[in-house]
Write an enzyme that holds these catalytic residues in place. Structure first.
Site, PDB file in Angstrom:
ATOM      1  N   ARG A   1      38.825  91.615  46.160  1.00  0.00           N
ATOM      2  CA  ARG A   1      39.650  91.964  46.265  1.00  0.00           C
ATOM      3  C   ARG A   1      39.574  93.391  46.135  1.00  0.00           C
ATOM      4  NH1 ARG A   1      45.523  90.952  48.772  1.00  0.00           N
ATOM      5  NH2 ARG A   1      44.408  88.829  48.922  1.00  0.00           N
TER       6      ARG A   1
ATOM      7  N   HIS B   1      45.086  79.461  50.285  1.00  0.00           N
ATOM      8  CA  HIS B   1      44.212  80.207  50.593  1.00  0.00           C
ATOM      9  C   HIS B   1      44.087  81.360  50.090  1.00  0.00           C
ATOM     10  CE1 HIS B   1      40.851  82.446  53.036  1.00  0.00           C
ATOM     11  NE2 HIS B   1      40.673  81.198  54.122  1.00  0.00           N
ATOM     12  N   HIS B   2      42.737  81.946  49.466  1.00  0.00           N
ATOM     13  CA  HIS B   2      43.015  84.311  49.524  1.00  0.00           C
ATOM     14  C   HIS B   2      43.092  84.314  49.853  1.00  0.00           C
ATOM     15  CE1 HIS B   2      40.974  87.104  46.487  1.00  0.00           C
ATOM     16  NE2 HIS B   2      41.715  86.473  45.330  1.00  0.00           N
ATOM     17  N   ALA B   3      43.164  84.176  50.852  1.00  0.00           N
ATOM     18  CA  ALA B   3      44.001  85.599  52.205  1.00  0.00           C
ATOM     19  C   ALA B   3      45.721  85.736  52.408  1.00  0.00           C
ATOM     20  CB  ALA B   3      43.120  84.969  53.882  1.00  0.00           C
TER      21      ALA B   3
END
Length: 468
Positions: free
Chosen positions: A198, A139-141
């Site tokens: 981001r 996940h990009h988190a």
């Protein structure tokens, strides 16, 4: 158990995620087993090796929200069931690359389980040529695309005889990858829409203390808009035409990939006085032009690409270091050489503009470009209004030598990026061991037969080689 609060920008990836918009990135690796490996090598050696060891951060952290829906997300470190995250399966016969891509498309469309650490790896055997594959997503988190690539390649070595190596989520070594070099080393195109968002979000949070930098970036963008009205090689935001690429997303995905010899692309660039990145963009422009013509959907105006670029100082090894530029793909030009030169001139203008800025101004300039996309995702306006650009095209530098894990050779490393509402196609490239690996992810329902773009890229490369 220890818990760490997520930053606002990391929590943002969770807040904008939905069934039609998964916020994870991935990599598909094709691998060759060691000489003499038996039919049970994967089951008896590879999978136990992947399940062994203790995962390290961030692979051992899962989400928690102590105060319910109104509370802030936190990372909680605790026990992890590796058998959930490490999977082993085989392709159905005949085990062609086509079946592999179909499987990856299905995997990439599904959300990660938020009750567990946000990553998965699937080792896939049964390819008809005797090779196997590994699909890794996170996940990009938890990790952005570039960081995930570094985490993955950190576990590999250029020594084919080395054994006893831990799994990527347990490895502590630094990657062997050498830094980029040559005529594209000054501004390295990398990352993708996720990394750009981001960096843009981080720039937004810091903008309050850098009013002068922001004002300069706004001035640069204003001058760019005015200049674009007079010169065709200068591209401004919202100059992109409406296309079938820019629509609301469904929950289905289509992934295709292909390798092209790096020397072919480099030689074409030298022959035409262009960089490797110019040629890569031209190949994408050729493929998109042919694809849209096939579907009777080529607009009169040229497609516009957003290209994330590195602004990292040579001494800098941390922090946000991504800005963005816009470039024409000259899809309104039929001649491939003229198209290439139009792209070169457009990219040169964009790079010159960035070089004239300080590092903080470059960051804020990128933030200004990305803010409308961020707001569009949050408000649901993306896909309903004129697009800021048509497609994201990224280039991630990878290892220059072939990599191994306990004797298993990494033959190909293909990026699988994410999509955002209003932008139903992403093209990401990774340079690896003498090849340029193209990974294309698309919304399957809105962009049918996207696998043909692989053929169109090859056609574009052949045309430029012939012209050279």
């Amino acid at each position: 158990m220890a818990a760490d609060r997520l930053s606002l920008l990391d929590a943002g990836w969770l807040m904008i995620e939905g069934p039609e918009r998964p916020m994870h990135t991935a990599a598909l690796s094709l691998v060759t087993l060691p000489e003499g490996a038996g039919p049970d090598f994967i089951r008896e050696t590879v999978v136990p090796g992947l399940l062994a060891g203790t995962p390290r951060p961030p692979f051992n952290k899962r989400l928690t929200r102590p105060n319910g829906r109104a509370g802030q997300y936190r990372w909680e470190t605790g026990d992890i069931d590796l058998s959930h995250h490490v999977r082993h399966l085989a392709l159905p016969r005949p085990g062609r690359i086509r079946e592999l891509f179909q499987l990856v498309s299905q995997f990439h469309a599904s959300l990660l389980d938020r009750h567990r650490p946000l990553w998965e790896v699937t080792f896939i055997e049964g390819l008809d040529d005797g090779r196997a594959a590994m699909y890794f997503k996170s996940h990009h988190a938890m990790l952005d695309g570039v960081a995930a690539m570094r985490q993955l390649t950190a576990a590999f070595t250029s020594d084919p005889t080395r054994t006893g190596m831990p799994a990527p989520w347990s490895a502590l070594d630094e990657p062997d990858a050498s830094p980029p070099s040559g005529d594209d080393a000054d501004i390295v195109v990398q990352g993708g829409i996720a990394e750009a968002m981001r960096s843009a979000t981080a720039g937004l949070s810091a903008a309050g203390g850098a009013a002068g930098s922001m004002a300069s970036a706004m001035g640069a963008l204003s001058r760019q808009v005015r200049a674009a009205r007079q010169q065709t090689d200068i591209v401004a935001p919202y100059q992109a035409p409406r296309t079938i690429l820019n629509t609301k997303l469904t929950g289905s995905r289509r992934f295709v990939a292909q390798s092209y010899e790096f020397d072919r692309i480099r030689d074409v660039g030298k022959a035409h006085g262009c960089t490797v990145n110019d040629v890569s963009l031209a190949l994408c422009g050729h493929a998109l032009r042919d694809y849209l013509i096939t579907h009777n959907a080529l607009p009169d105006d040229p497609l516009i690409a957003m290209v994330p670029v590195s602004i990292r100082d040579e001494e800098s090894t941390s922090g946000n270091s991504i800005s963005m530029v816009l470039t024409t793909l000259a899809t309104d030009v039929a001649d491939p050489v003229r198209r290439l030169h139009r792209i070169r001139e457009s990219m040169q203008d964009s790079k010159d503009r960035l070089r004239a800025m300080s590092r903080s101004e470059r960051r804020d300039y990128g933030m200004l470009l990305m803010t409308p996309i961020l707001l569009g995702q949050m408000t649901g306006l993306s896909g309903r209004t004129r697009p800021l650009h048509n497609v994201v095209i990224s280039n991630v530098p990878g290892p220059s030598e072939a990599q191994y894990w306990n004797g298993v050779r990494l033959d190909g490393l293909y990026p699988v990026s994410l999509l955002t509402t209003g932008y139903a196609l992403n093209i990401t490239q990774v340079s690896y061991a003498g090849n340029m690996e193209f990974g294309i992810i698309a919304d399957r329902a809105n962009l049918p037969s996207v696998q043909r773009m692989i053929d169109h890229i090859e056609d574009g490369l052949l045309e430029l080689e012939k012209a050279a």
